[in-house]
Design a protein around this motif. Sequence first.
Motif, PDB file in Angstrom:
ATOM      1  N   VAL A   1       0.835  -1.195   0.000  1.00 18.68           N
ATOM      2  CA  VAL A   1       0.000   0.000   0.000  1.00 18.68           C
ATOM      3  C   VAL A   1       0.873   1.249   0.000  1.00 18.68           C
ATOM      4  O   VAL A   1       0.546   2.256  -0.637  1.00 18.68           O
ATOM      5  CB  VAL A   1      -0.946   0.012   1.218  1.00 18.68           C
ATOM      6  N   GLY A   2       2.002   1.171   0.680  1.00 19.64           N
ATOM      7  CA  GLY A   2       2.905   2.331   0.768  1.00 19.64           C
ATOM      8  C   GLY A   2       3.376   2.829  -0.583  1.00 19.64           C
ATOM      9  O   GLY A   2       3.593   4.031  -0.774  1.00 19.64           O
ATOM     10  N   VAL A   3       3.499   1.898  -1.567  1.00 17.72           N
ATOM     11  CA  VAL A   3       3.969   2.305  -2.891  1.00 17.72           C
ATOM     12  C   VAL A   3       2.994   3.259  -3.569  1.00 17.72           C
ATOM     13  O   VAL A   3       3.380   4.025  -4.473  1.00 17.72           O
ATOM     14  CB  VAL A   3       4.213   1.058  -3.775  1.00 17.72           C
ATOM     15  N   LEU A   4       1.733   3.251  -3.125  1.00 15.54           N
ATOM     16  CA  LEU A   4       0.766   4.189  -3.698  1.00 15.54           C
ATOM     17  C   LEU A   4       1.152   5.635  -3.420  1.00 15.54           C
ATOM     18  O   LEU A   4       0.717   6.550  -4.124  1.00 15.54           O
ATOM     19  CB  LEU A   4      -0.629   3.908  -3.136  1.00 15.54           C
ATOM     20  N   ALA A   5       1.986   5.848  -2.386  1.00 12.57           N
ATOM     21  CA  ALA A   5       2.468   7.197  -2.100  1.00 12.57           C
ATOM     22  C   ALA A   5       3.275   7.738  -3.278  1.00 12.57           C
ATOM     23  O   ALA A   5       3.265   8.949  -3.547  1.00 12.57           O
ATOM     24  CB  ALA A   5       3.309   7.199  -0.823  1.00 12.57           C
TER      25      ALA A   5
END
Length: 497
Positions: free
Chosen positions: A232-236
């Motif tokens: 999910v962090g890669v969506l940043a």
Amino acid sequence: MKVSAVFKFRSPEIRALHLTWIAFFITFYVWFNMAPLASSMLKSVDWLSTDDLKLFAICNVALTIPARIIVGMALDRFGPRRVFSVLMVSMSLPALAFAFGNSMTQLLVARLVLSSIGASFVVGIHMTALWFKPKDIGFAEGFYAGWGNFGSAAAAMSLPTIALSMYGGPDGWRWAIAQSAVVMAAYGVYYWFAITDGPDAQAHRKPRKTAAMEVSSWGDMIKLIIWTIPLVGVLAILVWRIQYMGYLSVTGAAVAYLVIVAIVIYQVVQILRVNLPILRKGVPEDDKYSFNSVAALNSTYFANFGAELAVVSMLPMFFEETWGLNAATAGLIAASFAFVNLVARPMGGMVSDRMGNRRFVMLCYMFGISIGFLLMGMLNSSWPLILAIAVTIGTSIFVQGAEGATFGIIPSIKRRITGQISGMAGAYGNVGAVVYLTIFTFVTPSQFFYIIATGAFISWVICLVWLKEPEGAFDDEYYVSSVDRDIAEQALHNTKS
């Protein structure tokens, strides 16, 4: 399993294989139905710009990552037949909304929602695993993925002709996209009635919980949390790119970052809720598995499928600029990287089946990717074009073969959570694409190839240390633990009650 087996259409498992790769083919055809019609869209809609289409391209992969995790959980609970059918029918709606969108907001939201269709890949992986025995799973998964993935190339080759020749006019692109959506919805309905979740009711084994992946030790739970954060962090990174392009305000970006953090925290809480009771009670020895193998395969798909998505997007321009080719010729040469999918990915699964050691095959392929991209980093205008093409195709064979080998191992790690493991590994392929494409904006093509080669080598090291040969990977039947039997007995008891 021999190659000739795919022509035995009366065989139930072969019929299931063909039904499923066609479903995957159609979903990828719809997923990639925008890029081939981009020029037609710009000519037809005067309020669209090239930057708008770049934003749509980002949105086209944005929700694929979380969708693969959610779909992976749904698979283990509801089974692939229901999930695939519902996914195809429901995703036809945003596809139709995009086709007939008359505002920037409508097109943006439709494309964002439609990006969830990229999760279709893991659905078919799970369905194929239910139909085929461990000794044949490598080739079956490779055939499914290789031929289904060709849907993206088929869209590029056919949609412009459909838009111009079949429909014509300024709205031809709209009807071409709408047609693909209608076909997908119709096939989704057909798939519901045409197939079952495996040859019998015992094929689909449900986990105790679907909110998060089960693990076997406290250390594995920590590793699961660590490997979950980037999903999910890669969506940043996507939020940053959208803000950088001026489509999102600072406040909007801040809100998006907070939402991402909230989702990460929620996922961590779910992991704790599912696994704390299990670990406190104690996991039976015959039910344990090593999460290290899952982590290793996450890294392989990051390094092979992530690299494929990234390289395909930049390869035409690389050939065009390096050898002074026209756009059509460069595009045709670059397409060879994707065309290899039809043969190389099934071959990767077949090699994994026949070598008798899936781990060794995985290591060979990942090392081959490292060497291949290292050679591509050395390519320049002084190289004969034919030799450059040969290196590109050779590298692609290792990339696609590694993808097939990855999913030749996954079904044998832990049968009842195959959907969740497939979802996680598949999502890491998209994480790799986002990371690599972001890096590409800051480096030269040669440096880019060297970076991808380094990523593949790091994955090779991780596999060397962590990846274990699955037990029973070449047996006639999948291993069933005491917990699997208890869950099946409880389900049978509930049904009778």
